[in-house]
Scaffold this active site. Structure first.
Site, PDB file in Angstrom:
ATOM      1  N   LYS A 148       0.993  -1.139   0.052  1.00 54.69           N
ATOM      2  CA  LYS A 148      -0.076   0.102   0.007  1.00 54.69           C
ATOM      3  C   LYS A 148       0.745   1.148   0.007  1.00 54.69           C
ATOM      4  CE  LYS A 148      -0.226  -0.343   4.879  1.00 54.69           C
ATOM      5  NZ  LYS A 148      -1.227  -0.682   6.087  1.00 54.69           N
ATOM      6  N   ARG A 161     -11.809  -0.171  14.052  1.00 55.35           N
ATOM      7  CA  ARG A 161     -11.592   0.750  12.990  1.00 55.35           C
ATOM      8  C   ARG A 161     -12.480   0.348  11.931  1.00 55.35           C
ATOM      9  NH1 ARG A 161      -5.520   1.605  10.616  1.00 55.35           N
ATOM     10  NH2 ARG A 161      -5.853  -0.680  10.075  1.00 55.35           N
ATOM     11  N   TYR A 176      18.088  29.609   3.124  1.00 64.79           N
ATOM     12  CA  TYR A 176      16.926  30.422   3.707  1.00 64.79           C
ATOM     13  C   TYR A 176      17.213  30.837   5.168  1.00 64.79           C
ATOM     14  CZ  TYR A 176      14.018  29.540  -0.425  1.00 64.79           C
ATOM     15  OH  TYR A 176      13.510  29.270  -1.712  1.00 64.79           O
ATOM     16  N   MET A 205      13.405  23.222  -0.618  1.00 63.56           N
ATOM     17  CA  MET A 205      12.363  22.481  -1.332  1.00 63.56           C
ATOM     18  C   MET A 205      13.130  21.450  -2.413  1.00 63.56           C
ATOM     19  SD  MET A 205       9.006  23.247  -3.615  1.00 63.56           S
ATOM     20  CE  MET A 205       8.176  24.373  -2.258  1.00 63.56           C
TER      21      MET A 205
HETATM   22  C1  LIG Z   1      -0.504  -1.839   6.760  1.00 61.64           C
HETATM   23  C2  LIG Z   1      -1.188  -3.009   6.888  1.00 61.64           C
HETATM   24  C3  LIG Z   1      -0.353  -4.129   7.002  1.00 61.64           C
HETATM   25  C4  LIG Z   1       1.007  -4.147   7.171  1.00 61.64           C
HETATM   26  O1  LIG Z   1       1.669  -3.475   8.446  1.00 61.64           O
HETATM   27  P1  LIG Z   1       3.385  -3.500   8.505  1.00 61.64           P
HETATM   28  O2  LIG Z   1       3.355  -3.004   9.902  1.00 61.64           O
HETATM   29  O3  LIG Z   1       3.784  -2.430   7.867  1.00 61.64           O
HETATM   30  O4  LIG Z   1       4.005  -4.958   8.413  1.00 61.64           O
HETATM   31  C5  LIG Z   1      -0.913  -5.498   7.687  1.00 61.64           C
HETATM   32  N1  LIG Z   1      -2.150  -5.522   7.724  1.00 61.64           N
HETATM   33  C6  LIG Z   1      -3.034  -4.286   7.438  1.00 61.64           C
HETATM   34  C7  LIG Z   1      -4.559  -4.669   7.452  1.00 61.64           C
HETATM   35  C8  LIG Z   1      -2.744  -3.065   7.130  1.00 61.64           C
HETATM   36  O5  LIG Z   1      -3.293  -2.033   6.990  1.00 61.64           O
END
Ligand SMILES: *Cc1c(COP(=O)(O)O)cnc(C)c1O
Length: 353
Positions: free
Chosen positions: A28, A126, A240, A287
């Protein structure tokens, strides 16, 4: 930016040795800033059974890039996303009956078979169906014609509260006993696996090597050549705010990388010079540029290491600590502006930008 796929593969093997079951790479947020598409292609080549991303859009990017393997969406499916998830052949996570109904309905209209993983909330509050209601939720989802292939939950306190990890694990075990074997169960994230062990696990941070002390290696390096090298006069002020004031006679290099590339402002204090020496950043990060104090003149072909694939003062963990945040946050902000080279055993596997 150079991404070391050989190190990624070594990290994957190490995690596979630790896990009793499958290691699901979590890609992700563009694989925590490392680039989800090349990593997904590489990991499927190396035998990954599936990868996970958070959002529908992230899944679509993988499909548009030609990834054919199983892609699990970790976010809780919104009913409005059901059709696209089906069309792109992505496996959604369900934590509401509304989403399950939308998935079943849209699948029927499209003539596709709806599949999903059931998300169970064992204590994070959540997303997910409450663990006490997992059986009825599963039956209701299946009654809609959705094939539930996996059931999973997520740890809220791995690395922070071991007792609560155990509470969540016990709840998940109870769910598993109640639902029976016929499903693919997965629970732990990186720290869950590394601190408590696990069977089928979803790992992101550890795959990127951003957990010290157990043989994992970070896989990212940011390199730059100076665009200007010069000698300062006494009283010259740099950058800066003119914060750095020269004593006179010191050498300065300007590197064309800055906070827009994801370097955390105020937290990048050192850069490694061409000979590996630690060189202090002089003045504020801009930047698009960073100024570094040298020990002597270098030519414009010299290569500086801004981010090192280690746990030292030029590593990502040091940046995160200096910034007062977690490594995840620093990693996901590494900018797409940086051109990326993916290397495997010294060969170029992919090039982006
Ligand atoms: C991001 C995430 C993971 C991975 O987490 P890490 O700590 O990076 O290994 C696993 N499960 C879910 C549902 C996540 O959102």
């Amino acid at each position: 930016m150079e991404v070391d796929l050989s190190a990624l593969e070594a990290n994957l093997r190490l995690l596979q040795e630790r896990a009793k079951g499958e290691v699901i790479p979590v890609l992700k947020a563009d694989a925590y800033g490392h680039g989800a598409l090349p990593l997904a292609r590489f990991l499927f080549q190396k035998g990954a059974r599936r990868v996970a991303v958070a959002t529908l859009g992230e899944g679509r990017v993988l499909r548009e890039g030609g990834v054919k393997g199983e892609v699990l969406l970790l976010g809780s499916l919104h009913p409005l996303e059901a059709e696209e998830a089906l069309k792109w052949g992505l496996t959604p996570s369900l934590s509401t009956l509304e989403a399950a109904e939308a998935l079943a309905q849209r699948a029927k209209a499209l003539g596709l078979a709806p599949r999903a993983h059931l998300k169970v909330d064992t204590g994070m509050n959540r997303v997910g169906f409450p663990w006490e209601e997992a059986v009825s939720a599963l039956r209701a989802v299946e009654a809609l014609g959705v094939r539930v292939e996996g059931v999973y939950s997520h740890l809220a306190t791995a690395g922070e509260d071991a007792a609560f990890v155990e509470v969540q694990r016990r709840r998940f075990q109870e769910v598993r006993r109640a639902l029976g074997e016929g499903y693919f169960y997965h629970l732990e994230n990186s720290l869950g696996l590394l601190l408590h062990g696990g069977e089928n696990v979803r790992v992101g941070l550890a795959l990127c090597g951003l957990v010290p002390g157990i043989g994992l290696r970070p896989i990212l390096r940011i390199l730059a050549r100076p665009t200007l090298v010069k000698r300062l006069k006494a009283g010259d002020r740099v950058g800066y705010g003119g914060e750095y004031v020269a004593r006179g006679g010191e050498w300065l290099a300007t590197l064309p990388v800055g906070y827009a590339d994801g370097l955390p402002r105020g937290a990048v204090r050192w850069v490694r010079g061409p000979d590996g020496a630690l060189l202090p950043v002089a003045g504020r990060l801009s930047m698009d540029q960073t100024t570094v104090r040298l020990r002597g003149p270098v030519d414009l072909g010299a290569v500086f290491e801004i981010l090192s694939p280690d746990f030292g003062p030029t590593g990502l963990l040091a940046w995160a600590e200096a910034r007062g945040t977690i490594p995840y946050e620093v990693a996901v902000h590494l900018s797409r502006r940086l051109p990326r080279l993916y290397l495997w055993e010294g060969e170029v596997f992919a090039r982006v930008g």
